[in-house]
Design an enzyme around this catalytic site. Structure first.
Site, PDB file in Angstrom:
ATOM      1  N   ASP A   1      -0.875 -41.930  48.458  1.00 42.48           N
ATOM      2  CA  ASP A   1      -1.998 -42.449  47.976  1.00 42.48           C
ATOM      3  C   ASP A   1      -1.933 -42.126  46.322  1.00 42.48           C
ATOM      4  O   ASP A   1      -2.954 -41.583  45.943  1.00 42.48           O
ATOM      5  CB  ASP A   1      -3.076 -41.478  48.579  1.00 42.48           C
ATOM      6  CG  ASP A   1      -3.270 -41.617  50.154  1.00 42.48           C
ATOM      7  OD1 ASP A   1      -3.134 -42.564  50.483  1.00 42.48           O
ATOM      8  OD2 ASP A   1      -3.023 -40.603  50.819  1.00 42.48           O
TER       9      ASP A   1
ATOM     10  N   LYS B   1      -0.145 -46.177  44.040  1.00 42.26           N
ATOM     11  CA  LYS B   1       1.095 -47.460  44.187  1.00 42.26           C
ATOM     12  C   LYS B   1       0.585 -48.676  43.969  1.00 42.26           C
ATOM     13  O   LYS B   1       1.125 -49.563  43.457  1.00 42.26           O
ATOM     14  CB  LYS B   1       2.128 -47.120  45.416  1.00 42.26           C
ATOM     15  CG  LYS B   1       2.575 -45.685  45.369  1.00 42.26           C
ATOM     16  CD  LYS B   1       3.803 -45.447  46.479  1.00 42.26           C
ATOM     17  CE  LYS B   1       2.939 -45.432  47.762  1.00 42.26           C
ATOM     18  NZ  LYS B   1       2.278 -44.287  47.963  1.00 42.26           N
TER      19      LYS B   1
ATOM     20  N   GLY C   1      -1.816 -47.937  53.070  1.00 45.96           N
ATOM     21  CA  GLY C   1      -3.268 -48.438  52.541  1.00 45.96           C
ATOM     22  C   GLY C   1      -3.073 -48.824  51.306  1.00 45.96           C
ATOM     23  O   GLY C   1      -3.264 -47.801  50.495  1.00 45.96           O
ATOM     24  N   HIS C   2      -2.913 -49.776  50.840  1.00 43.92           N
ATOM     25  CA  HIS C   2      -2.735 -50.109  49.384  1.00 43.92           C
ATOM     26  C   HIS C   2      -3.742 -50.626  48.529  1.00 43.92           C
ATOM     27  O   HIS C   2      -4.421 -51.794  49.428  1.00 43.92           O
ATOM     28  CB  HIS C   2      -1.718 -50.728  48.931  1.00 43.92           C
ATOM     29  CG  HIS C   2      -0.222 -50.178  49.074  1.00 43.92           C
ATOM     30  ND1 HIS C   2       0.819 -50.596  48.905  1.00 43.92           N
ATOM     31  CD2 HIS C   2      -0.130 -48.805  49.442  1.00 43.92           C
ATOM     32  CE1 HIS C   2       1.768 -49.758  49.189  1.00 43.92           C
ATOM     33  NE2 HIS C   2       1.200 -48.716  49.486  1.00 43.92           N
TER      34      HIS C   2
ATOM     35  N   GLN D   1       3.792 -44.739  51.803  1.00 41.56           N
ATOM     36  CA  GLN D   1       4.064 -43.313  51.790  1.00 41.56           C
ATOM     37  C   GLN D   1       4.570 -42.630  50.724  1.00 41.56           C
ATOM     38  O   GLN D   1       4.580 -43.225  49.631  1.00 41.56           O
ATOM     39  CB  GLN D   1       4.579 -42.994  53.090  1.00 41.56           C
ATOM     40  CG  GLN D   1       3.493 -43.230  54.350  1.00 41.56           C
ATOM     41  CD  GLN D   1       3.736 -44.476  54.751  1.00 41.56           C
ATOM     42  OE1 GLN D   1       5.054 -45.157  55.026  1.00 41.56           O
ATOM     43  NE2 GLN D   1       2.701 -45.158  55.250  1.00 41.56           N
TER      44      GLN D   1
END
Ligand code: IMP
Length: 429
Positions: A12, A15, A39-40, A223
């Protein structure tokens, strides 16, 4: 040019935004590990997009997007993301999924949850997306690859064995659950096969043709270093290798072709799930940062644990990944703080440590050593170049660069695409 992008903390870091910026100039973006535990978030002029499996370059029509062999793909989630894009008028014409990528099968999230529950107080705090069980099956050689969807007879035989003889006995005898019906699963997966067929490909020639033509290729990490199966705080890690080495095995790109590894760091630290976190803030400063930064998980909605920037973690990530250039994201979240602290290393049993300790029982009990700096107490969201940033803010960034041993060349000053300060070299130009 080939760039690997890795998370330098516990995930988180922001990225998605760096990937989005680089993808605008890349011809190919490849996801290399993880699955829909990631989750991006990308904010564009068309609104906010949240991706779990989709390579972030998908919003650029010129960009070929590859879900690499190292990813574990839940076909249900992938189909959902494809249909969400279509609803917003984006046709993923250049999306390809490696036929070597393994699938997260319907039973994997169930096993993830059952295994977590059986760990009791020692649970890891996984995302319950079935990631660990899917990778375990890959290693046990009882996994299903995306390419298997194109072989119905093979699927039938293998489902009968894996579900009937491996999974069901454990589900029924160990966990007291109902047995799964592999025949209905076969019908279900053959449905996915039809819908996913245009996207499934042997991506090896596609990737190597792009390499041979000198294309700009971005390897998009999910990650982060401290969640790496080998280099993270094992067992409080994810089940893949989010470090630079994993990007290579997860795509089939050789190390000799990589030009640069970019490490992405957040201006403070956050962590979801359990495990050691020496610079954690359990006070109202932590609460303020969490609120201002909306630090709640994209995937699970869980409140993230918050802490000061840990330069020992970041220094380790620079070394493990060979980071040549760093991005420092979400710096604006610290705008209101009168004082900012950096953890420069740890003290444990009278000794000083510059890197995270491999023994997590020791790491859990080490004392962070802090350096304090004046905050800038000014909103930086409109800064577009280095000189726009207040002096105290520049001092903070420079000090972090010195402590981690990598130049900070990208700085995030807000969620929008244009809220970026770019210093130093041109990337992908
Ligand atoms: P898993 O990947 O679902 O097995 O979860 C293992 C650990 O990794 C848990 O602590 C999760 O919270 C963490 N994790 C997995 N994916 C992400 C991510 O994308 N960001 C932050 N933490 C993650």
């Amino acid at each position: 040019m080939v760039i690997i992008l890795v998370g330098g903390q516990w995930g988180d870091e922001g990225k998605g935004k760096v990937i989005d910026y680089l993808a605008s100039k890349a011809q190919m973006v490849i996801r290399t590990q993880g699955g829909n535990n990631a989750g991006h978030t990308v904010v564009t002029e068309h609104g906010e997009f949240k991706f779990q499996l989709m390579p972030s370059g998908i919003l650029y029509p010129h960009c070929t997007c590859v879900i690499g062999n190292g990813v574990v793909v839940d076909p249900i989630v992938l189909l959902r993301e494809i249909s969400q894009l279509r609803e917003r008028g984006i046709e993923p014409k250049k999306l390809f999924v490696s036929e070597r990528a393994h699938m997260v099968m319907r039973y994997h999230p169930l096993f993830d949850q059952l295994e977590e529950e059986s760990r009791g107080d020692d649970r890891l705090g996984t995302t319950w997306r079935g990631i660990g069980p899917a990778y375990s099956d890959k290693v046990r050689r009882i996994g299903f690859r995306i390419g298997d969807l194109q072989k119905e007879a093979f699927m039938r035989k293998k489902l009968a064995f894996v579900v009937g003889q491996v999974k069901n006995p454990v589900l029924t005898k160990l966990y007291g659950q109902d047995a799964l019906d592999w025949e209905s699963m076969l019908a279900e997966y053959m449905g996915y096969a039809k819908e996913l067929d245009p996207f499934i490909k042997d991506t090896f020639p596609l990737i190597h043709d792009a390499l041979d033509s000198g294309a700009n290729i971005l390897l998009e990490g999910a990650q982060a270093t401290m969640l790496d199966l080998d280099f993270g705080t094992y067992p409080y890690v994810t089940s893949s290798n989010p470090t630079a080495g994993g990007a290579l095995t997860g795509s089939g790109i050789p190390p000799t072709k990589v030009d640069l590894t970019i490490g992405v760091f957040k201006a403070y630290t956050s962590r979801v799930g359990y495990g050691p976190f020496p610079s954690e803030l359990l006070d109202e400063i932590g609460d303020q940062i969490r609120e201002r930064g909306h630090e709640f998980g994209t995937v699970t909605g869980r409140a993230r644990r918050i802490g000061w920037f840990d330069a020992a973690v970041a220094r380790y990530a620079v070394k493990v990944n060979g980071v040549g250039c760093a991005a420092l994201m979400r710096l604006d979240i610290l705008d209101d703080q009168p004082l900012v602290k950096i953890c420069t290393g740890y003290n444990f049993r009278g000794k000083r440590f510059d890197y995270p300790l491999a023994n997590i029982s020791h790491y859990k009990h080490c004392e962070p050593a802090y350096e304090s700096m004046a905050g800038w107490q000014q909103q930086i969201g409109t800064a577009r170049c280095w000189d726009d940033l207040p002096q105290a803010c520049r001092d903070y960034v420079e000090r972090i660069g010195e402590l981690i041993g990598a130049p900070i060349e990208l700085i995030g000053t807000g969620p929008r695409r244009d809220q970026f300060v770019i210093r130093g070299r041109k990337l992908f130009d």
